[in-house]
Scaffold this motif. Sequence first.
Motif, PDB file in Angstrom:
ATOM      1  N   UNK A 148       1.013  -1.679   0.009  1.00 46.50           N
ATOM      2  CA  UNK A 148       0.004   0.214  -0.319  1.00 46.50           C
ATOM      3  C   UNK A 148       0.976   1.671   0.150  1.00 46.50           C
ATOM      4  N   UNK A 149       2.494   0.953   0.700  1.00 45.89           N
ATOM      5  CA  UNK A 149       3.070   2.437   0.839  1.00 45.89           C
ATOM      6  C   UNK A 149       3.562   3.006  -0.394  1.00 45.89           C
ATOM      7  N   UNK A 150       4.263   0.790  -1.049  1.00 47.54           N
ATOM      8  CA  UNK A 150       4.133   1.475  -2.540  1.00 47.54           C
ATOM      9  C   UNK A 150       3.022   2.075  -3.586  1.00 47.54           C
ATOM     10  N   UNK A 151       1.977   1.870  -3.380  1.00 49.26           N
ATOM     11  CA  UNK A 151       1.440   2.236  -4.480  1.00 49.26           C
ATOM     12  C   UNK A 151       1.016   3.818  -4.020  1.00 49.26           C
ATOM     13  N   UNK A 152       1.058   4.102  -2.674  1.00 52.56           N
ATOM     14  CA  UNK A 152       0.273   5.636  -2.657  1.00 52.56           C
ATOM     15  C   UNK A 152       1.705   6.779  -3.217  1.00 52.56           C
ATOM     16  N   UNK A 153       3.104   5.702  -3.191  1.00 47.71           N
ATOM     17  CA  UNK A 153       4.070   7.108  -3.124  1.00 47.71           C
ATOM     18  C   UNK A 153       4.658   7.047  -5.143  1.00 47.71           C
ATOM     19  N   UNK A 154       4.961   8.344  -4.839  1.00 44.46           N
ATOM     20  CA  UNK A 154       4.834   8.902  -6.442  1.00 44.46           C
ATOM     21  C   UNK A 154       6.588   8.688  -6.888  1.00 44.46           C
ATOM     22  N   UNK A 155       7.820   8.843  -5.606  1.00 45.29           N
ATOM     23  CA  UNK A 155       8.843   8.988  -6.050  1.00 45.29           C
ATOM     24  C   UNK A 155       9.340   8.470  -5.011  1.00 45.29           C
ATOM     25  N   UNK A 156       9.523   8.397  -3.591  1.00 46.26           N
ATOM     26  CA  UNK A 156      10.004   7.337  -2.879  1.00 46.26           C
ATOM     27  C   UNK A 156       9.402   6.814  -1.167  1.00 46.26           C
ATOM     28  N   UNK A 157       9.561   5.500  -0.597  1.00 45.86           N
ATOM     29  CA  UNK A 157       9.255   5.418   0.461  1.00 45.86           C
ATOM     30  C   UNK A 157      10.518   5.297   1.549  1.00 45.86           C
ATOM     31  N   UNK A 158      10.320   5.849   2.213  1.00 44.28           N
ATOM     32  CA  UNK A 158      11.166   6.073   3.987  1.00 44.28           C
ATOM     33  C   UNK A 158      11.225   4.666   4.739  1.00 44.28           C
ATOM     34  N   UNK A 159      11.497   3.935   5.143  1.00 50.71           N
ATOM     35  CA  UNK A 159      10.910   3.673   5.934  1.00 50.71           C
ATOM     36  C   UNK A 159      12.339   3.619   8.025  1.00 50.71           C
ATOM     37  N   UNK A 160      12.532   3.571   9.145  1.00 52.46           N
ATOM     38  CA  UNK A 160      12.703   3.891   9.634  1.00 52.46           C
ATOM     39  C   UNK A 160      12.679   2.636  10.737  1.00 52.46           C
ATOM     40  N   UNK A 161      13.712   1.898  11.367  1.00 55.92           N
ATOM     41  CA  UNK A 161      13.184   1.142  12.547  1.00 55.92           C
ATOM     42  C   UNK A 161      14.523   0.696  12.927  1.00 55.92           C
ATOM     43  N   UNK A 162      14.263  -0.305  13.880  1.00 60.27           N
ATOM     44  CA  UNK A 162      15.072  -0.878  14.913  1.00 60.27           C
ATOM     45  C   UNK A 162      16.128  -1.993  14.481  1.00 60.27           C
ATOM     46  N   UNK A 163      17.267  -2.514  14.572  1.00 65.09           N
ATOM     47  CA  UNK A 163      17.671  -3.726  14.919  1.00 65.09           C
ATOM     48  C   UNK A 163      18.378  -3.929  15.970  1.00 65.09           C
ATOM     49  N   UNK A 164      18.610  -5.478  16.675  1.00 67.69           N
ATOM     50  CA  UNK A 164      19.010  -5.802  17.569  1.00 67.69           C
ATOM     51  C   UNK A 164      18.215  -5.346  19.061  1.00 67.69           C
TER      52      UNK A 164
END
Length: 270
Positions: A148-164
């Motif tokens: 869904x994020x990809x569908x509504x994005x014209x230019x780019x999608x940016x996700x921010x999360x953690x690891x560890x």
Amino acid sequence: MSENINWNKMWMEAMKNASWRKRRGDMTEFWDERAKHYNESIKQNDRPARVISKLDIDSEYSVLDIGAGPGTLTIPLAKIVKHVTVVEPSSGMLACLGENAANEGLENITCINKKWEDVYPGEDLGEYDVVIASYSLSMLDMAAALSKMDTVARRSVHLFTFTGDRMWDYTDLWPELYGEKYRAGPDYIYLYNILYQIGIQADVEISSTEHKQRFSNLEEAVEQWKKNLDISTPEAEDVIRSYLSEKLIREDESLWSKNTMKSVSICWRK
């Protein structure tokens, strides 16, 4: 990476087994209760500047901020782009966002008080130059959420999360309070592989970040941890007080909780 692994199914299982989800279920009420404190604590961190520095932003762009909280990114972004649309399920967080926007004199923000799972392209959503989900990826069906994020994005999608280990205090305290290991839930590697399996090859960047909170005194910190950990017994309170009395750092006549964590940026461009 194996093509035989269903990463979306594994994400769902890891999310359902996450300690916070098993105890609280829907986190919307939790964030409603914590909104004002979170709104103040986030001002003590440099996260907004670090996140925005990784975005491709133009003054004529429209931005979609998913899980915007009190406007951690929305407010600074609204100062430099044409319009920001927010999807946020917590009414408490949206109240803080509205107050923050009014204080800054911003009128280019539209708020949608729903979960990401409950909004639909073409009905609730248009198209946006940049789509952001910053530390808000708690959806069960992640493949559907990302598509869904990809569908509504014209230019780019940016996700921010953690690891560890991104919640050190929970990792240390949970076994003493509940007699079981703390399970944080799935991290970025699930997201990367889900994206790959739905046909999106994303860029990944891992960096260290410091999370800090300020408290006037030990009792204020104890009360906050009691709310976070959903406990009320005197025995559990003693465990928390003993832990924090050693953990917190005294600085500038205040007490600080400071943790260094690994932060992950995942991006793809259309």
